[in-house]
Design an enzyme around this catalytic site. Sequence first.
Site, PDB file in Angstrom:
ATOM      1  CE  LYS A  18       8.082 -21.166 -26.099  1.00  0.00           C
ATOM      2  NZ  LYS A  18       7.054 -22.197 -25.780  1.00  0.00           N
ATOM      3  NE  ARG A  93      12.770 -24.991 -23.308  1.00  0.00           N
ATOM      4  CZ  ARG A  93      12.215 -24.923 -24.502  1.00  0.00           C
ATOM      5  NH1 ARG A  93      12.760 -24.215 -25.463  1.00  0.00           N
ATOM      6  NH2 ARG A  93      11.092 -25.560 -24.737  1.00  0.00           N
ATOM      7  NE  ARG A 132       3.737 -28.579 -31.887  1.00  0.00           N
ATOM      8  CZ  ARG A 132       4.563 -28.019 -31.006  1.00  0.00           C
ATOM      9  NH1 ARG A 132       4.807 -26.730 -31.058  1.00  0.00           N
ATOM     10  NH2 ARG A 132       5.124 -28.758 -30.074  1.00  0.00           N
ATOM     11  NE  ARG A 164       7.976 -30.381 -31.303  1.00  0.00           N
ATOM     12  CZ  ARG A 164       8.170 -29.222 -30.687  1.00  0.00           C
ATOM     13  NH1 ARG A 164       8.035 -28.089 -31.379  1.00  0.00           N
ATOM     14  NH2 ARG A 164       8.485 -29.185 -29.419  1.00  0.00           N
ATOM     15  NE  ARG A 175       7.571 -30.168 -25.112  1.00  0.00           N
ATOM     16  CZ  ARG A 175       6.746 -30.049 -26.155  1.00  0.00           C
ATOM     17  NH1 ARG A 175       6.099 -31.090 -26.623  1.00  0.00           N
ATOM     18  NH2 ARG A 175       6.588 -28.885 -26.727  1.00  0.00           N
TER      19      ARG A 175
HETATM   20  P1  AP5 Z   1       3.403 -23.273 -31.305  1.00  0.00           P
HETATM   21  O1  AP5 Z   1       3.524 -21.926 -31.886  1.00  0.00           O
HETATM   22  O2  AP5 Z   1       4.088 -24.411 -31.978  1.00  0.00           O
HETATM   23  O3  AP5 Z   1       3.788 -23.225 -29.741  1.00  0.00           O
HETATM   24  P2  AP5 Z   1       5.193 -23.082 -29.040  1.00  0.00           P
HETATM   25  O4  AP5 Z   1       4.988 -22.243 -27.828  1.00  0.00           O
HETATM   26  O5  AP5 Z   1       6.241 -22.657 -29.998  1.00  0.00           O
HETATM   27  O6  AP5 Z   1       5.379 -24.596 -28.603  1.00  0.00           O
HETATM   28  P3  AP5 Z   1       6.636 -25.547 -28.615  1.00  0.00           P
HETATM   29  O7  AP5 Z   1       6.115 -26.904 -28.213  1.00  0.00           O
HETATM   30  O8  AP5 Z   1       7.388 -25.509 -29.906  1.00  0.00           O
HETATM   31  O9  AP5 Z   1       7.494 -24.965 -27.502  1.00  0.00           O
HETATM   32  P4  AP5 Z   1       8.507 -25.673 -26.723  1.00  0.00           P
HETATM   33  O10 AP5 Z   1       9.149 -24.527 -26.057  1.00  0.00           O
HETATM   34  O11 AP5 Z   1       8.048 -26.752 -25.829  1.00  0.00           O
HETATM   35  O12 AP5 Z   1       9.356 -26.485 -27.831  1.00  0.00           O
HETATM   36  P5  AP5 Z   1      10.738 -26.199 -28.540  1.00  0.00           P
HETATM   37  O13 AP5 Z   1      10.651 -26.646 -29.927  1.00  0.00           O
HETATM   38  O14 AP5 Z   1      11.226 -24.838 -28.221  1.00  0.00           O
HETATM   39  O15 AP5 Z   1       1.830 -23.591 -31.152  1.00  0.00           O
HETATM   40  C1  AP5 Z   1       1.377 -24.838 -30.666  1.00  0.00           C
HETATM   41  C2  AP5 Z   1       0.096 -25.237 -31.427  1.00  0.00           C
HETATM   42  O16 AP5 Z   1      -0.941 -24.299 -31.104  1.00  0.00           O
HETATM   43  C3  AP5 Z   1       0.240 -25.185 -32.955  1.00  0.00           C
HETATM   44  O17 AP5 Z   1      -0.524 -26.233 -33.489  1.00  0.00           O
HETATM   45  C4  AP5 Z   1      -0.369 -23.826 -33.357  1.00  0.00           C
HETATM   46  O18 AP5 Z   1      -0.919 -23.845 -34.655  1.00  0.00           O
HETATM   47  C5  AP5 Z   1      -1.435 -23.638 -32.277  1.00  0.00           C
HETATM   48  N1  AP5 Z   1      -1.619 -22.245 -31.884  1.00  0.00           N
HETATM   49  C6  AP5 Z   1      -0.660 -21.301 -31.697  1.00  0.00           C
HETATM   50  N2  AP5 Z   1      -1.210 -20.135 -31.280  1.00  0.00           N
HETATM   51  C7  AP5 Z   1      -2.561 -20.369 -31.194  1.00  0.00           C
HETATM   52  C8  AP5 Z   1      -3.663 -19.561 -30.814  1.00  0.00           C
HETATM   53  N3  AP5 Z   1      -3.503 -18.279 -30.425  1.00  0.00           N
HETATM   54  N4  AP5 Z   1      -4.909 -20.121 -30.843  1.00  0.00           N
HETATM   55  C9  AP5 Z   1      -5.077 -21.404 -31.228  1.00  0.00           C
HETATM   56  N5  AP5 Z   1      -4.066 -22.229 -31.604  1.00  0.00           N
HETATM   57  C10 AP5 Z   1      -2.813 -21.705 -31.589  1.00  0.00           C
HETATM   58  O19 AP5 Z   1      11.686 -27.186 -27.711  1.00  0.00           O
HETATM   59  C11 AP5 Z   1      11.565 -28.585 -27.838  1.00  0.00           C
HETATM   60  C12 AP5 Z   1      12.630 -29.256 -26.990  1.00  0.00           C
HETATM   61  O20 AP5 Z   1      13.946 -28.859 -27.428  1.00  0.00           O
HETATM   62  C13 AP5 Z   1      12.618 -28.908 -25.497  1.00  0.00           C
HETATM   63  O21 AP5 Z   1      11.693 -29.703 -24.779  1.00  0.00           O
HETATM   64  C14 AP5 Z   1      14.063 -29.189 -25.115  1.00  0.00           C
HETATM   65  O22 AP5 Z   1      14.290 -30.564 -24.993  1.00  0.00           O
HETATM   66  C15 AP5 Z   1      14.827 -28.697 -26.343  1.00  0.00           C
HETATM   67  N6  AP5 Z   1      15.198 -27.281 -26.220  1.00  0.00           N
HETATM   68  C16 AP5 Z   1      14.747 -26.250 -27.005  1.00  0.00           C
HETATM   69  N7  AP5 Z   1      15.291 -25.093 -26.611  1.00  0.00           N
HETATM   70  C17 AP5 Z   1      16.105 -25.395 -25.562  1.00  0.00           C
HETATM   71  C18 AP5 Z   1      16.909 -24.607 -24.712  1.00  0.00           C
HETATM   72  N8  AP5 Z   1      17.002 -23.286 -24.857  1.00  0.00           N
HETATM   73  N9  AP5 Z   1      17.600 -25.239 -23.740  1.00  0.00           N
HETATM   74  C19 AP5 Z   1      17.538 -26.566 -23.578  1.00  0.00           C
HETATM   75  N10 AP5 Z   1      16.763 -27.368 -24.337  1.00  0.00           N
HETATM   76  C20 AP5 Z   1      16.059 -26.787 -25.315  1.00  0.00           C
END
Ligand code: AP5
Length: 222
Positions: A18, A93, A132, A164, A175
Amino acid sequence: MNEQAVYIVMLGPPGVGKGTQAKIIAGKLGLIHVSTGDLFRENLDNETDLGKLAASYMNKGELVPDDVTIAMVEERLSREDSARGAVLDGFPRTPFQAEALNELLSHIGGKVNLVPFIQAPNEMIVERLSGRWMSKSGRVYHALHNPPKVKWLDDVDGTELYQREDDKPETVARRIEVYYQQTSPLIDYYQKEGSLVEIDGTQEIEAVTQDLMEAVEKYVRF
Ligand code: AP5
């Protein structure tokens, strides 16, 4: 030309890509990228109370409470640079957050225009998260699929990359569980609203971007 602001919500499990895609398409469309995860991590780096509170949930793989998350997004979307809209990544979310977003956008004359739902099997997302590497400015790399030009240094500012805290295997497992329990109801929610488009996240990064841009061209009027 319609001057209406555009809001795109990236939906999908942790690690599906994402953030990677949100940055690319926001750049192409001239919209801001709003990642709640990045905003929490910035707060943590700046040692704010919000950052400390968020970390206590994030490090366990749990969601940060809705009220603080919604208030943070509301503040971000009220800034001048969001006048044309935003690509939202990691928000909403929960169905409660989705309702709050609709409410918030209705006050500023906007709505959620498109919800790309990016999908990939669990084994693939676990592999993506374990490889990552991140820069402090939020750029995302992968050891195999998207490596930096120089090992573990950011391509743009040369600073050291890091992994991370919440990408540890036990936290990743939690998660994913939390995603299925609390976030996956949004698939139905946005399907009923008519804004959901399924995107195959198993493809290479460029192919996923191409599918996303085709969906934007088909369903979003700027
Ligand atoms: P990446 O693009 O980083 O994936 P992502 O879907 O963004 O993954 P996240 O782990 O960031 O999502 P998340 O929703 O768990 O975390 P967030 O930071 O929002 O890609 C992942 C890897 O794959 C990278 O190495 C990339 O290079 C590779 N890749 C990408 N596309 C690829 C492809 N097509 N082919 C091959 N490789 C590829 O949230 C973290 C925490 O914050 C949550 O757990 C929660 O505690 C809190 N939080 C955040 N938002 C909220 C909310 N709205 N409400 C409550 N808590 C929240």
